[in-house]
Design a protein around this motif. Sequence first.
Motif, short mmCIF file in Angstrom:
data_model
loop_
_atom_site.label_atom_id
_atom_site.label_comp_id
_atom_site.label_asym_id
_atom_site.label_seq_id
_atom_site.Cartn_x
_atom_site.Cartn_y
_atom_site.Cartn_z
N SER A 247 -87.44 -26.14 39.74
CA SER A 247 -88.24 -27.01 38.88
C SER A 247 -89.21 -26.19 38.04
N ARG A 248 -89.69 -26.80 36.97
CA ARG A 248 -90.70 -26.18 36.11
C ARG A 248 -91.78 -27.21 35.80
N GLU A 249 -92.96 -26.74 35.39
CA GLU A 249 -94.08 -27.65 35.19
C GLU A 249 -94.18 -28.08 33.72
N TYR A 250 -94.30 -29.39 33.50
CA TYR A 250 -94.45 -29.94 32.14
C TYR A 250 -95.50 -31.05 32.15
N LEU B 102 -91.25 -35.93 27.55
CA LEU B 102 -91.77 -34.57 27.74
C LEU B 102 -91.52 -33.80 26.46
N GLU B 103 -92.24 -32.70 26.26
CA GLU B 103 -91.95 -31.80 25.14
C GLU B 103 -91.85 -30.38 25.67
N LEU B 104 -90.78 -29.69 25.27
CA LEU B 104 -90.49 -28.38 25.84
C LEU B 104 -90.44 -27.31 24.75
N VAL B 105 -91.14 -26.21 24.99
CA VAL B 105 -90.97 -25.02 24.17
C VAL B 105 -89.66 -24.37 24.59
N VAL B 106 -88.84 -24.01 23.61
CA VAL B 106 -87.57 -23.34 23.91
C VAL B 106 -87.76 -21.85 23.67
N HIS B 107 -87.36 -21.06 24.67
CA HIS B 107 -87.54 -19.61 24.57
C HIS B 107 -86.37 -18.94 25.27
N ALA B 108 -86.27 -17.62 25.13
CA ALA B 108 -85.11 -16.92 25.69
C ALA B 108 -85.19 -16.87 27.22
N HIS C 233 -84.96 -21.28 32.75
CA HIS C 233 -84.10 -22.27 33.41
C HIS C 233 -84.13 -23.60 32.64
N ALA C 234 -85.34 -24.16 32.45
CA ALA C 234 -85.45 -25.46 31.77
C ALA C 234 -85.14 -25.32 30.29
N SER C 235 -85.61 -24.23 29.71
CA SER C 235 -85.41 -23.99 28.28
C SER C 235 -83.92 -23.86 27.96
N LEU D 59 -95.76 -13.91 31.08
CA LEU D 59 -94.64 -13.10 30.62
C LEU D 59 -93.99 -12.38 31.80
N GLY D 60 -92.67 -12.53 31.93
CA GLY D 60 -91.93 -11.83 32.99
C GLY D 60 -91.94 -12.56 34.32
N ASP D 61 -92.60 -13.72 34.40
CA ASP D 61 -92.75 -14.43 35.67
C ASP D 61 -91.97 -15.74 35.60
N ASP D 62 -90.79 -15.81 36.24
CA ASP D 62 -90.04 -17.06 36.29
C ASP D 62 -90.75 -17.98 37.27
N GLU D 63 -90.68 -19.25 37.04
CA GLU D 63 -91.27 -20.24 37.96
C GLU D 63 -92.76 -19.99 38.17
C1 LIG Z 1 -100.05 -27.38 33.96
C2 LIG Z 1 -98.91 -26.90 33.09
C3 LIG Z 1 -98.41 -27.73 32.09
C4 LIG Z 1 -97.38 -27.27 31.25
N1 LIG Z 1 -96.90 -28.10 30.28
C5 LIG Z 1 -95.92 -27.67 29.44
C6 LIG Z 1 -95.39 -28.52 28.43
O1 LIG Z 1 -95.76 -29.70 28.32
N2 LIG Z 1 -94.43 -28.01 27.60
C7 LIG Z 1 -93.96 -26.71 27.73
O2 LIG Z 1 -93.10 -26.28 26.96
N3 LIG Z 1 -94.44 -25.90 28.71
C8 LIG Z 1 -95.39 -26.35 29.57
N4 LIG Z 1 -95.86 -25.53 30.55
C9 LIG Z 1 -95.32 -24.16 30.63
C10 LIG Z 1 -93.95 -24.10 31.34
O3 LIG Z 1 -94.09 -24.60 32.66
C11 LIG Z 1 -93.48 -22.63 31.40
O4 LIG Z 1 -93.34 -22.12 30.10
C12 LIG Z 1 -92.18 -22.50 32.17
O5 LIG Z 1 -92.04 -21.14 32.57
C13 LIG Z 1 -90.96 -22.90 31.36
O6 LIG Z 1 -89.86 -22.87 32.23
P1 LIG Z 1 -88.47 -22.19 31.83
O7 LIG Z 1 -87.52 -22.60 32.90
O8 LIG Z 1 -88.13 -22.52 30.42
O9 LIG Z 1 -88.76 -20.63 31.91
P2 LIG Z 1 -88.80 -19.76 33.26
O10 LIG Z 1 -87.44 -19.72 33.88
O11 LIG Z 1 -89.91 -20.27 34.10
O12 LIG Z 1 -89.23 -18.35 32.72
C14 LIG Z 1 -88.31 -17.31 32.34
C15 LIG Z 1 -89.06 -16.30 31.51
O13 LIG Z 1 -89.38 -16.90 30.28
C16 LIG Z 1 -90.66 -16.50 29.83
N5 LIG Z 1 -91.37 -17.70 29.37
C17 LIG Z 1 -91.80 -18.77 30.08
N6 LIG Z 1 -92.38 -19.68 29.27
C18 LIG Z 1 -92.32 -19.16 28.01
C19 LIG Z 1 -92.74 -19.61 26.73
N7 LIG Z 1 -93.35 -20.81 26.56
N8 LIG Z 1 -92.51 -18.82 25.65
C20 LIG Z 1 -91.90 -17.61 25.78
N9 LIG Z 1 -91.47 -17.12 26.97
C21 LIG Z 1 -91.68 -17.90 28.08
C22 LIG Z 1 -91.34 -15.78 30.97
O14 LIG Z 1 -91.49 -14.41 30.60
C23 LIG Z 1 -90.40 -15.89 32.14
O15 LIG Z 1 -90.24 -14.68 32.81
C24 LIG Z 1 -96.86 -25.97 31.41
C25 LIG Z 1 -97.35 -25.15 32.45
C26 LIG Z 1 -98.37 -25.61 33.27
C27 LIG Z 1 -98.88 -24.71 34.35
#
Ligand SMILES: Cc1cc2nc3c(=O)[nH]c(=O)nc-3n(C[C@H](O)[C@H](O)[C@H](O)COP(=O)(O)OP(=O)(O)OC[C@H]3O[C@@H](n4cnc5c(N)ncnc54)[C@H](O)[C@@H]3O)c2cc1C
Length: 283
Positions: A97-100, A116-122, A125-127, A274-278
């Motif tokens: 899971s990831r936090e949103y 929900l709204e998600l930032v998409v990045h490289a 997992h969720a992205s 940066l660099g920290d999954d989950e």
């Molecule tokens: C309280 C709280 C609320 C949040 N609300 C939102 C929200 O509403 N919308 C939203 O988009 N995010 C939100 N986030 C941030 C989101 O939880 C993280 O960006 C999360 O890591 C995304 O999960 P992922 O599976 O895409 O990437 P992960 O698998 O977790 O991360 C993989 C790699 O991607 C990189 N990474 C992670 N996030 C980003 C990013 N934004 N840009 C560039 N590189 C990144 C890291 O280096 C990491 O090593 C919130 C976080 C918290 C703590």
Amino acid sequence: MTTVADAQTPLSLVRRRAELVRRVATVESVTTLAGTAEAPRYVRLVLRGAELEGFTSAGADDHLRFFAPGADGVLVLPEIGPDGPVQPAPGQPRPVSREYTPVAWGGTGEDATLTLELVVHAGGHASDWVVGAQPGDTVAVGGPRGSMLIEGTPAWYLLAGDLTALPAIRRHLAATAGAPTTVLVLVAGEEEAAMVSDELVLPAGASLRVLVDADVATGSTAALAEAVTSWTPPGDPAAGFAFVAAEQSIVAPAKARFSVLGVTTHVAKGYWRLGDDEHHAAH
Ligand SMILES: Cc1cc2nc3c(=O)[nH]c(=O)nc-3n(C[C@H](O)[C@H](O)[C@H](O)COP(=O)(O)OP(=O)(O)OC[C@H]3O[C@@H](n4cnc5c(N)ncnc54)[C@H](O)[C@@H]3O)c2cc1C
């Protein structure tokens, strides 16, 4: 206007617990707000389903845990016991899971929705999942488990962050009630800047500054840190509320600035690292 009741309530942050509920839902729609359908940068995701009825979120920077299928298409659902999440037995797959931030919710029965709204990045997992998400896909959410609420009425607001904080900034903005409010949003380019200007409805008293830094996705928060460290409150530093959330490197300069100024009611969080999954933000 400050009322007698407000004057008697010193500003503070209070934490409220909430019962942890897991809800399974299906994807209703996936809309690209910045980027292209093939290469989205910022996506609005609407979920639908009867289990979403009764969902609520009291705090503007609440977060839920969002469970999406992995690259194999398999969604591992969390189990919630009387004492919270139950760890899977050894050898069993672990829910990911990831936090949103909950953006919007409502409706009843099968028409209940959650946005929900998600930032998409490289490489996230969720992205990665949301890039290929289709209406009808099954996902789940858990929480929010608790909320941080502002007690008292802030005389001013600072709301600052990158796009991961845009949902929380929008929710805080809805409560500013005309108080002087500085909004600072860090984006990677002009298209995202235009999206932020379109998406944020600025109430009376609020002004928006969008900061562009092409290196946001690789963790740069320098432009945001510079803006926060040159910001000054429009009145008594102890009478307002400051919220800052972005990549973890924003936390130290933001807290240092608030300490120097005497801003006592604030939230400064690393929403990702940066660099920290989950990554889990400190609560
Ligand atoms: C309280 C709280 C609320 C949040 N609300 C939102 C929200 O509403 N919308 C939203 O988009 N995010 C939100 N986030 C941030 C989101 O939880 C993280 O960006 C999360 O890591 C995304 O999960 P992922 O599976 O895409 O990437 P992960 O698998 O977790 O991360 C993989 C790699 O991607 C990189 N990474 C992670 N996030 C980003 C990013 N934004 N840009 C560039 N590189 C990144 C890291 O280096 C990491 O090593 C919130 C976080 C918290 C703590």
